[in-house]
Design an enzyme around this catalytic site. Structure first.
Site, PDB file in Angstrom:
ATOM      1  N   ASP A 149       0.861  -1.170   0.000  1.00  0.00           N
ATOM      2  CA  ASP A 149       0.000   0.000   0.000  1.00  0.00           C
ATOM      3  C   ASP A 149       0.909   1.236   0.000  1.00  0.00           C
ATOM      4  O   ASP A 149       2.121   1.123   0.217  1.00  0.00           O
ATOM      5  CB  ASP A 149      -0.904  -0.040   1.237  1.00  0.00           C
ATOM      6  CG  ASP A 149      -1.870   1.125   1.303  1.00  0.00           C
ATOM      7  OD1 ASP A 149      -2.254   1.646   0.238  1.00  0.00           O
ATOM      8  OD2 ASP A 149      -2.234   1.518   2.427  1.00  0.00           O
ATOM      9  N   ASP A 208      -0.140   5.147   1.133  1.00  0.00           N
ATOM     10  CA  ASP A 208      -0.362   6.043   2.266  1.00  0.00           C
ATOM     11  C   ASP A 208      -0.389   5.270   3.584  1.00  0.00           C
ATOM     12  O   ASP A 208      -1.127   4.289   3.726  1.00  0.00           O
ATOM     13  CB  ASP A 208      -1.683   6.797   2.090  1.00  0.00           C
ATOM     14  CG  ASP A 208      -1.638   7.771   0.931  1.00  0.00           C
ATOM     15  OD1 ASP A 208      -1.083   8.864   1.103  1.00  0.00           O
ATOM     16  OD2 ASP A 208      -2.138   7.415  -0.160  1.00  0.00           O
TER      17      ASP A 208
END
Length: 352
Positions: A109, A111
């Site tokens: 991922d 953020d």
């Protein structure tokens, strides 16, 4: 969409801690050209199991996305949670032992995983040290960034052409531009193309609605929208949620889910980060193979779809990035992006 169900501790797959054997090597295989993915997403999502926010639950869900309001899993304190989801750094040798003789495929991922969560989403920049760590892993293993962000935007943050990028929660996937058997502009998967006009229309309406709420921001992620309320006073959250829901009432083919202080507007199709993970494994030629070891690292509820896929496969591991106990299907945990960086460095070094 996101699955918010909790899973029992015995369902979490935890590698046995054992020393890695010397001379271990994970070979990298060239990716195959991917097939069209639209047919896989034709079905409408099951609202009962998708994690879609239903009437009456919106404000509570918004509060739950704030660490200040977050609750520990029922009946479990922090130490018990860590015992069920140990540090991937402290159990690193166990991870290596579980991956022995298998092809690692890395999913990350963005953020909260590769960059810290910041007030302004446009300033979630990646440090050069983290970029070097991701580059080092990608030299040894196929590596993908799987983000809710627009694919072009997350690429502008990461700036590594040798990676796979899955933006819009996996609804916009593109292969590496440095790999010879992938064209520079080749798009591997866009199952929600038909929703582009309505997403743009809703973006305009939500942007107009949010102008009256200080701190609110609507981000266009191409195949989905993000309504950020991190900078909104909590007293305004209820009004913000009602405004968003009022707009979506006119668009039954769109649904509303939540992340960390963000409401996500997404097409109501059977596609999420878990589907993106499976699609990429198939595109790389690893579908149904027992000698593959996917590692998925993420911090958000949307990453739980990928964690659950790995849990159901009985292969690889999910690693949740968090400082607080959360309901999760991940096997391991890391506290913050700095620990993610250290884990990636150790993984690349172990292959060297």
């Amino acid at each position: 969409m996101t699955n918010h169900a909790a899973f029992a501790a015995e369902d979490a797959v935890t590698a046995v801690a054992a020393p890695a054997q010397p001379g271990r090597h994970f070979a990298s295989f060239p990716p195959r050209r991917a097939r069209d993915c639209r047919k896989a997403a034709l079905g409408r999502m099951d609202l009962a199991t998708s994690g879609v926010l239903m009437a009456g639950s919106l404000l509570d869900s918004m509060k739950a996305s704030s660490p200040r309001h977050a609750m520990s899993p029922a009946g479990a304190d922090h130490e018990e949670w860590i015992e069920k989801h140990p540090s991937a750094l402290e159990w690193f040798e166990g991870v290596l032992a579980a991956a022995e003789g298998k092809q690692i495929v890395m999913f990350l991922d963005y953020d909260g995983t590769l960059s810290p969560i910041v007030q302004d989403p446009d300033r979630a920049v990646m440090t050069e040290e983290m970029r070097d760590a991701v580059r080092g892993v990608a030299q040894h293993f196929p590596t993908a960034i799987v983000s809710g962000r627009c694919r072009d935007k997350v690429f502008s943050f990461v700036k590594l052409e040798e990676l796979y990028y899955a933006g819009s929660h996996g609804m916009d996937i593109k292969g590496p531009t440095k790999v010879s058997n992938h064209k520079a502009d080749e798009v591997l998967c866009q199952p929600a193309t038909e929703f582009l006009p309505v997403i743009q229309e809703v973006h305009e309406k939500l942007t107009a609605k949010m102008e009256s709420i200080p701190g609110a921001m609507v981000e266009n992620n191409k195949f989905c929208l993000s309504v950020h309320f991190r900078c909104v006073e909590e007293a305004e959250w209820d009004a913000l949620g009602r405004d968003v829901k009022a707009v979506l009432d006119d668009y039954p083919k769109l649904c509303l889910t939540k992340g960390r202080k963000v409401l996500e507007v997404r097409p109501s199709i059977e596609w999420n980060k878990g589907h993106a993970l499976k699609f990429l494994l198939k595109s790389l030629g690893y579908a149904e193979r027992v000698d593959v070891f996917p590692i998925y690292i993420g911090d958000d509820r949307t990453d739980e779809d990928a964690f659950k896929v790995l849990q159901n496969m009985g292969q690889g591991i999910g690693i949740l990035v968090t400082k607080f106990p959360k309901e999760t299907s991940a096997s391991y945990s890391l506290r913050e992006p700095a620990e993610v960086k250290e884990f990636l460095r150790k993984l690349a070094k172990s292959n060297g």
